[in-house]
Motif scaffolding. Structure first.
Motif, short mmCIF file in Angstrom:
data_model
loop_
_atom_site.label_atom_id
_atom_site.label_comp_id
_atom_site.label_asym_id
_atom_site.label_seq_id
_atom_site.Cartn_x
_atom_site.Cartn_y
_atom_site.Cartn_z
N MET A 1 28.89 41.44 41.84
CA MET A 1 29.51 42.89 41.61
C MET A 1 31.05 42.49 41.74
N THR A 2 31.77 43.23 40.87
CA THR A 2 33.11 42.99 41.09
C THR A 2 34.01 44.37 40.83
N GLY A 3 35.13 44.34 41.38
CA GLY A 3 35.89 45.89 41.36
C GLY A 3 37.45 45.23 41.53
N THR A 4 38.20 46.33 41.50
CA THR A 4 39.71 46.08 41.63
C THR A 4 40.33 46.90 43.04
N THR A 5 41.17 46.24 43.60
CA THR A 5 41.88 47.01 44.69
C THR A 5 43.32 47.42 44.12
N ASN A 6 43.90 48.17 45.01
CA ASN A 6 45.34 48.55 44.85
C ASN A 6 46.30 47.32 45.26
N LYS A 7 47.63 47.72 45.10
CA LYS A 7 48.69 46.53 45.70
C LYS A 7 48.80 46.37 47.14
N THR A 8 48.39 47.04 47.75
CA THR A 8 48.37 47.07 49.27
C THR A 8 47.44 46.26 49.94
N PRO A 9 47.83 45.17 50.80
CA PRO A 9 46.99 44.38 51.33
C PRO A 9 45.65 45.19 52.05
N ILE A 10 44.47 44.88 52.10
CA ILE A 10 43.37 45.46 52.53
C ILE A 10 43.67 45.57 54.27
N PHE A 11 44.00 44.32 54.70
CA PHE A 11 44.18 44.20 56.12
C PHE A 11 45.48 43.56 56.28
N SER A 12 46.34 44.04 57.51
CA SER A 12 47.50 43.44 57.75
C SER A 12 47.67 42.98 59.14
N TRP A 13 48.57 42.47 59.80
CA TRP A 13 48.52 42.14 61.12
C TRP A 13 49.30 43.24 61.70
N SER A 36 19.45 40.81 55.50
CA SER A 36 20.27 40.22 54.89
C SER A 36 21.66 40.00 55.19
N THR A 37 22.16 38.96 54.42
CA THR A 37 23.69 38.59 54.66
C THR A 37 24.38 38.67 53.26
N VAL A 38 25.44 39.51 53.33
CA VAL A 38 25.99 39.76 52.20
C VAL A 38 27.53 39.29 52.24
N MET A 39 28.30 38.30 51.43
CA MET A 39 29.34 37.73 51.47
C MET A 39 30.42 38.53 50.48
N THR A 40 31.54 39.04 50.89
CA THR A 40 32.29 39.68 50.17
C THR A 40 33.63 38.55 49.94
N TYR A 41 34.12 38.40 48.74
CA TYR A 41 35.32 37.45 48.45
C TYR A 41 36.22 38.00 47.84
N PHE A 42 37.63 38.08 48.28
CA PHE A 42 38.92 38.84 47.97
C PHE A 42 39.83 37.81 47.24
N GLN A 43 39.94 37.74 46.14
CA GLN A 43 40.79 37.06 45.14
C GLN A 43 42.01 37.81 44.48
N GLY A 44 43.25 38.19 45.01
CA GLY A 44 43.91 39.00 44.42
C GLY A 44 43.11 40.43 44.14
N ILE A 46 40.69 41.09 42.61
CA ILE A 46 39.24 41.18 42.25
C ILE A 46 38.49 40.71 43.50
N VAL A 47 37.40 41.58 43.81
CA VAL A 47 36.43 41.62 44.73
C VAL A 47 35.16 41.17 44.20
N THR A 48 34.51 40.36 44.95
CA THR A 48 33.25 39.72 44.72
C THR A 48 32.25 39.82 45.80
N THR A 49 31.19 40.48 45.16
CA THR A 49 30.07 40.54 46.46
C THR A 49 28.72 40.10 45.98
N LYS A 50 28.15 39.29 47.06
CA LYS A 50 26.93 38.63 46.65
C LYS A 50 26.02 38.31 47.84
N GLN A 51 24.62 38.26 47.64
CA GLN A 51 23.92 38.05 48.88
C GLN A 51 23.96 36.54 49.13
N VAL A 52 23.80 36.00 50.28
CA VAL A 52 23.73 34.60 50.69
C VAL A 52 22.68 34.35 51.74
#
Length: 231
Positions: A1-13, A36-44, A46-52
């Protein structure tokens, strides 16, 4: 499953902006649910989610760990680290053993000098060992394992903890098993082809003999079964 995010980083220090420290963007997130265990990978964007598989995650995280067994007892066949602690598989050569059978607490124990086949003890510190028999020292995982021709052992190979004082030192794990008093408990049947109902009858037959008749052993499984079973 993929999606988009805005330009603001999701998490900041959580540090003051005036320090000029750049945000530390989130790259990967693991969510452990009940089933279940779900992995979410953030790349720019693009957000990819899958079960692992949780075990795959555990193996990946442990791949860089370095650990050793320390000094192993003599005749150790293998060592494994399990959820319940380390397991040592110890091989004991065939020999004549002095055994004591206590059937009546009001009477002296019966004493036996009988030959036994090679044995495997699966040992964990502070716990009663699991005991099996062999026709010869194993050399491969497909070698056959047999039920130990002994009392005080359950059908699955676990020995009775109530009759054995288990030491924490690995070098002495199987010694208490033989110096403890045996009794007519646990699973006495199907441990001998000659005496299928009660292995203690085999003890009486073996008294004074020099060699154990390995063809009398009853098959239990394989070395591979012992290496992969849950203790």
């Amino acid at each position: 499953m993929t999606g988009t995010t805005n330009k603001t980083p999701i998490f900041s220090w959580a540090v003051p902006k005036e320090l000029g420290i750049p945000a530390d963007p989130l790259r990967l997130r693991l969510d452990f649910h009940h089933q279940s265990t779900v992995m979410t990978y953030f790349q720019g964007d693009i957000v990819t989610t899958k079960q692992v598989d949780a075990m795959d995650v555990a193996h990946a995280l442990a791949s860089d760990l370095s650990f050793g067994s320390g000094l192993l007892p003599s005749d150790t066949l293998w060592w494994q680290n399990t959820r319940r602690g380390p397991v040592f598989a110890l091989y004991v050569e065939p020999k004549i053993w002095k055994l004591a059978l206590q059937e009546d607490i009001k009477k002296p124990p019966q004493r036996f000098n009988i030959p036994l086949p090679g044995l495997i003890f699966l040992c964990t510190p502070g716990q009663a060992p699991w005991v099996y028999a062999l026709k010869k020292r194993p050399t491969k995982e497909t070698d056959i394992v047999y039920r130990a021709p002994l009392a005080n052992i359950f059908n699955n190979g676990r020995s009775c903890p109530a009759v054995i004082n288990i030491p924490p030192e690995s070098r002495a794990w199987y010694s208490p098993f033989f110096v403890s008093f045996f009794s007519a408990t646990a699973d006495l049947s199907h441990r001998s082809k000659k005496y299928p109902k009660n292995v203690l009858q085999l003890w009486k037959y073996l008294e004074g003999k020099k060699k154990f008749p390995v063809n009398d052993l009853v098959e239990h499984g394989t070395i591979s079964d012992l290496m992969t079973m849950a203790m």
